[in-house]
Design an enzyme around this catalytic site. Structure first.
Site: not given
Length: 300
Positions: A244-245, A42, A38, A247, A277, A212-213
């Site tokens: 969870a990146a 997180n 969630g 978060d 993470s 932006l990834g």
């Protein structure tokens, strides 16, 4: 200074799949695990692991008792959680070999917030405290309105994006934390710079961070009408699970703001925490401790 995360909690049913399920397809998964998750949970754990004094409010549903315990084990104050009779919110998550994921949410207990609960919760917080929100719960407009009246610094991660967000007064937010897809959905432009310009034109005092990834992140902070811009390149890692990146980034970024760190340092620390993470499976279990993040940064 303290932070209230009025947020969601989920049980994540995670399936490792060769590819995301297509319409009409029946697909065998390689494995299945049930993890705590969630966005709210997180982010609270990330905030606490970053060193912030963190309170988590929301609704604890049937079957979610272990989520409360997990928050407490991570130093999060759960005294503001309210038990309800609805099933605990949950998510079905597909994880592809690349580490990318797709998520199906069931709101459950996360949709049981009441106006009375909001009123009773916010009285414990004072001007200058932070309020962190996502779009996985009901009563979001009321939370924003009342928190603004109390002088809280409101941070919204408007995920998942849907029509309910139109009822939220974005002009009352201090920070908007979005990925590039959400930035496009909110602004109408797929170009991050243009998205910022459009959002700034509508909400002049709003600060915005866009992740932006693989391209890192960019932030635009407005202080007394002056815009500060900062960029952070992504750290190169081998991704296993990106669940969870965002978060993790959110929790560490807000933790840095609460400490008064310079904006580039907030982003650098959050970027490293997020990078760590994604090298681990799961949501909450993948979030690194502060000492680990600092050690990784020291090696750069």
């Amino acid at each position: 200074m303290k932070v209230l995360n009025f947020g969601s909690m989920n049980l994540d049913y995670v399936y490792q799949v060769p590819h995301f399920v297509q319409p009409g397809e029946t697909l065998s998964s390689r494995s299945q695990v049930v993890n705590p998750g969630g966005k709210g949970l997180n982010q609270s754990i990330a905030l606490a692991r970053a060193g912030a004094r963190t309170y988590h409010a929301g609704c604890l549903g049937v079957g979610g008792e272990g989520l409360k315990t997990l928050l407490e084990e991570n130093g999060v104050d759960t005294s503001l959680l309210r038990p309800v009779d609805e099933l605990q919110g949950n998510a079905v998550i597909q994880v592809a070999p690349s580490g990318e994921n797709c998520i199906l949410l069931f709101g459950g207990s996360n949709q049981c917030v009441t106006p009375a609960q909001i009123d009773a919760t916010l009285v414990s917080f004072a001007p200058g405290d932070y309020l962190v929100l996502q779009n996985e719960m009901n009563e979001l407009p009321r939370l924003v309105d009342l928190a603004f009246e109390r002088g809280l610094r409101i941070v919204l991660n408007p995920s998942p994006y849907d029509e309910k967000l139109k009822a939220v007064d974005f002009g009352k937010l201090s920070w908007l934390l979005v990925n590039e897809v959400e930035a496009a959905q909110l602004s109408g432009s797929e170009d991050p710079e243009k998205a910022w310009e459009l959002l700034h034109a509508r909400y002049g005092a709003l600060s915005v961070l866009i992740t932006l990834g693989g391209a890192g992140s960019v932030a635009y902070r407005v202080v007394n009408g002056v815009v500060e811009t900062a960029r952070q390149e992504a750290f190169s890692v081998q991704a296993v699970d990106t669940t969870a990146a965002g978060d993790t980034y959110t929790g560490y970024f807000i933790g840095g703001l609460m400490e008064g760190l310079p904006l580039p340092e907030c982003m650098r620390r959050a970027g490293m925490a997020s990078a760590i993470s994604v090298t681990r499976p799961g949501a909450a279990p993948s979030i690194p401790a502060r000492a680990e993040v600092e050690a990784a940064l020291a090696g750069k």
